[in-house]
Enzyme design. Structure first.
Site, short mmCIF file in Angstrom:
data_model
loop_
_atom_site.label_atom_id
_atom_site.label_comp_id
_atom_site.label_asym_id
_atom_site.label_seq_id
_atom_site.Cartn_x
_atom_site.Cartn_y
_atom_site.Cartn_z
N TRP A 127 0.55 -0.95 0.19
CA TRP A 127 -0.01 -0.09 -0.19
C TRP A 127 0.59 1.50 -0.13
O TRP A 127 2.31 1.46 1.11
CB TRP A 127 -1.07 -0.15 1.70
N ASP A 208 -0.58 -5.62 9.55
CA ASP A 208 -1.70 -4.44 8.86
C ASP A 208 -2.46 -5.27 8.28
O ASP A 208 -2.80 -5.77 7.56
CB ASP A 208 -0.99 -3.66 7.78
N ALA A 210 -6.53 -4.48 7.32
CA ALA A 210 -7.39 -3.94 7.42
C ALA A 210 -9.07 -4.66 6.13
O ALA A 210 -9.45 -3.68 6.50
CB ALA A 210 -6.90 -2.68 6.52
N LYS A 243 -13.42 -0.96 7.04
CA LYS A 243 -13.61 -1.18 5.22
C LYS A 243 -14.84 -2.46 5.99
O LYS A 243 -16.54 -2.52 5.56
CB LYS A 243 -13.10 -2.64 4.65
C1 LMR Z 1 -7.03 2.09 -0.63
O1 LMR Z 1 -5.67 1.46 -0.64
O2 LMR Z 1 -7.12 2.31 -1.30
C2 LMR Z 1 -7.77 1.92 0.55
O3 LMR Z 1 -6.81 1.73 2.05
C3 LMR Z 1 -7.99 3.79 1.20
C4 LMR Z 1 -6.75 4.54 1.20
O4 LMR Z 1 -6.64 5.31 2.13
O5 LMR Z 1 -5.80 4.94 0.37
#
Ligand code: LMR
Length: 394
Positions: A127, A208, A210, A243
């Site tokens: 991410w 992590d 999520a 989420k």
């Molecule tokens: C994403 O990866 O789209 C989500 O986790 C939202 C974000 O804050 O990036």
């Protein structure tokens, strides 16, 4: 003073969100930011959350501060949800944080306080905000191989080879389930091999998580996190409620620090509270309160679990439909991985020019690395996407 500031690089996910909003085309399709949408394109307030809010509206008598680490009942409920009975409750220090991102940030800061030299190994890719937060904090990020661009599956041999280079005291960031951005996940046997390796190297895992409940189910998605927490001497876990409870803007998350040396818990707990105080003082309460109400009331919990399961099954059905449609149009199994991936995202392995053509010519928005949000689709738009991918030369 402000003349010394320079422009910050745009966040790619948020930038794409903005570009989509500004696109006047009526038939545009948003597969960008990781937000669940139902078949009507709506991100609903989940039924149980709405019911909890009604109940709380009647019952709430004060808005005075809670505790620095958040309400203990929230921490207990979330520890139960994520860790089950994998570790003793006394092994876990925990603090509420503003969202999963806030929890990740607090986790990075805690590890830096404990070991300023620690490097953080991150999956390649991960991410993007993991990387920018580490950069912001001056913590060295070391990528490890994760995604095989040819097969769109996990490159597990490459991952293990790269993790062989971790030093004692380093931290290895893992996605508990539903890997973001690829959708390709380790299986439990592979997680167990990672646990062995980390223990042999005396490195600390940070998880992590999520998207619990979006992959293979609420319990199945927690199994890897539980195995790591039970199998490693110390583990950091950042969990998001954005989420799976659909409470994105309420900023609800939790950082857990698990240590099997139970005598350390009080000091770790004190450090978590201290970090909250330094960074934002008391964590937001409303979302945490709703999560606590939902998880502790059997009826609300059953309804929440049922709705989450509908969401999960809907995403799997869309995955299967997209894989089948692409199979039909291309006459190959090249995109078969879409049905195997789990969670909200899949990285499709499309070239940047194809991603650009999809946006410019077809009004289909996905991240530049071809990550799509499966929940941005519905049964009508799946064939539109498949056809556009083929037309764009994907
Ligand atoms: C994403 O990866 O789209 C989500 O986790 C939202 C974000 O804050 O990036």
């Amino acid at each position: 003073m402000f003349e010394n500031l320079h422009e910050q690089p745009a966040d790619k996910i948020l930038q794409l969100m903005q570009a989509f909003r500004e696109d006047p085309r009526k038939d545009k399709i948003d597969l960008g930011v990781g937000v669940y949408r139902n078949a009507e394109g709506v991100t609903p307030v989940m039924r149980a959350v709405k019911a909890a809010e009604r109940k709380w509206w009647e019952e709430e008598t004060t808005k005075v501060y809670t505790a620095l680490a958040g309400e203990p009942a929230f921490c207990d409920a979330m520890i139960g949800l994520v860790l089950g009975d994998a570790v003793e409750r006394d092994a876990v220090a925990a603090a509420a944080a503003p969202g999963g991102t806030g929890a990740v940030r607090q986790g990075f800061e805690l590890m830096r306080m404990a070991n300023p030299k620690a490097r953080v190994f991150v999956s390649s890719p991960t991410w993007p905000n993991h990387l920018s937060m580490l950069d912001h904090l001056g913590i060295e990020a070391v990528p490890y191989r994760y995604f095989d661009a040819d097969t769109c599956a996990v490159d597990f041999a490459g991952m293990l080879e790269d993790l062989e280079t971790v030093h004692a005291g380093d931290v290895v960031l893992l996605h508990g389930c539903c890997h973001n951005p690829t959708g390709a996940n380790l299986n439990l046997t592979q997680f167990k091999a990672v646990i062995e390796l980390l223990n042999a190297k005396r490195a600390t895992p940070m998880i992590d998580i999520a998207y619990q409940g979006f992959g293979d189910g609420l319990t199945a998605d927690a199994l890897a996190t539980r195995a790591v927490a039970a199998g490693c001497p110390e583990t950091l876990i950042a969990a998001s409620c954005s989420k799976n409870f659909g409470i994105y803007r309420e900023r609800t998350g939790i950082l857990m620090a698990v240590s099997h040396d139970i005598g350390r818990r009080a000091v770790v707990q004190g450090n978590l509270a201290h970090l909250n105080r330094q960074n934002f003082s008391f964590p937001p309460d409303h979302g945490a309160r709703m999560v606590t109400l939902v998880l502790s009331d059997p009826e609300l919990r059953a309804d929440w679990e049922a709705e989450l399961e509908e969401v999960r099954e809907g995403m799997i059905a869309l995955r299967e439909q997209l894989a089948a449609e692409l199979q039909r149009l291309t006459g190959s199994d090249r995109f078969g991985f879409v049905a195997e991936h789990r969670g909200m995202f899949s990285r499709l392995g499309l070239a940047p020019e194809v991603v650009e053509t999809l946006r410019v010519d077809h009004g289909i928005y996905m991240l530049g690395d071809s990550r799509i949000n499966i929940a941005g689709l519905n049964s009508q738009t799946v064939p539109v996407l498949a056809q556009a991918i083929v037309s764009a030369g994907g």
